[in-house]
Design a protein around this motif. Sequence first.
Motif, PDB file in Angstrom:
ATOM      1  N   HIS A  37      -1.494 116.105  17.788  1.00 28.29           N
ATOM      2  CA  HIS A  37      -1.422 115.369  19.053  1.00 28.29           C
ATOM      3  C   HIS A  37      -0.536 114.128  18.991  1.00 28.29           C
ATOM      4  O   HIS A  37       0.137 113.811  19.969  1.00 28.29           O
ATOM      5  CB  HIS A  37      -2.833 114.985  19.512  1.00 28.29           C
ATOM      6  N   ASN A  71      -3.668 108.040  18.568  1.00 25.42           N
ATOM      7  CA  ASN A  71      -3.316 109.324  17.970  1.00 25.42           C
ATOM      8  C   ASN A  71      -2.473 109.206  16.707  1.00 25.42           C
ATOM      9  O   ASN A  71      -2.300 110.191  15.994  1.00 25.42           O
ATOM     10  CB  ASN A  71      -2.560 110.188  18.982  1.00 25.42           C
ATOM     11  N   THR A  95     -10.272 110.412  23.484  1.00 27.77           N
ATOM     12  CA  THR A  95     -10.820 111.771  23.500  1.00 27.77           C
ATOM     13  C   THR A  95     -11.901 111.936  24.564  1.00 27.77           C
ATOM     14  O   THR A  95     -11.962 112.973  25.230  1.00 27.77           O
ATOM     15  CB  THR A  95     -11.371 112.175  22.118  1.00 27.77           C
TER      16      THR A  95
END
Length: 141
Positions: A37, A71, A95
């Motif tokens: 990601h 990330n 998230t």
Amino acid sequence: MKKLVHIITNTNLEGKLIHTALLGFRILLSVELIVAHGLKKLGVGVSEAEQVPNPLHLPEAFNSLFADAANLVFPVFVIFGLFTRLAVLPILAVTLTGYFILHWNDALLIKDTPFMYSLCYLFLLLVGPGKYSLDNYLRKI
């Protein structure tokens, strides 16, 4: 045979095995987050950098910087076990936002990724990084 059954059914969370498992879990989980990601947001491995969604309508620069850090930067802290519980918080913010806001109405196969990352990082928030971490080393000095 009795010893094998005892080993398999042992629920004691003390000892070297649990700390080794936490180390491996932290490293593998965070490397996966970075590779799957984080690097896409920089344009690595894809033809064009991934656009960061902004479901909370935050200022665009802040939203992008926060998502990139969650990330790419904070997972490195988790890998080394440095300020682990603090480093997990921005990752969880991203998230959980992905799960509850961005993908809430999507199919299960789409929203399961932010759900699983959230569960894993919530686990690390609750149990901590374990003995094999910089947090543990710093606590001792």
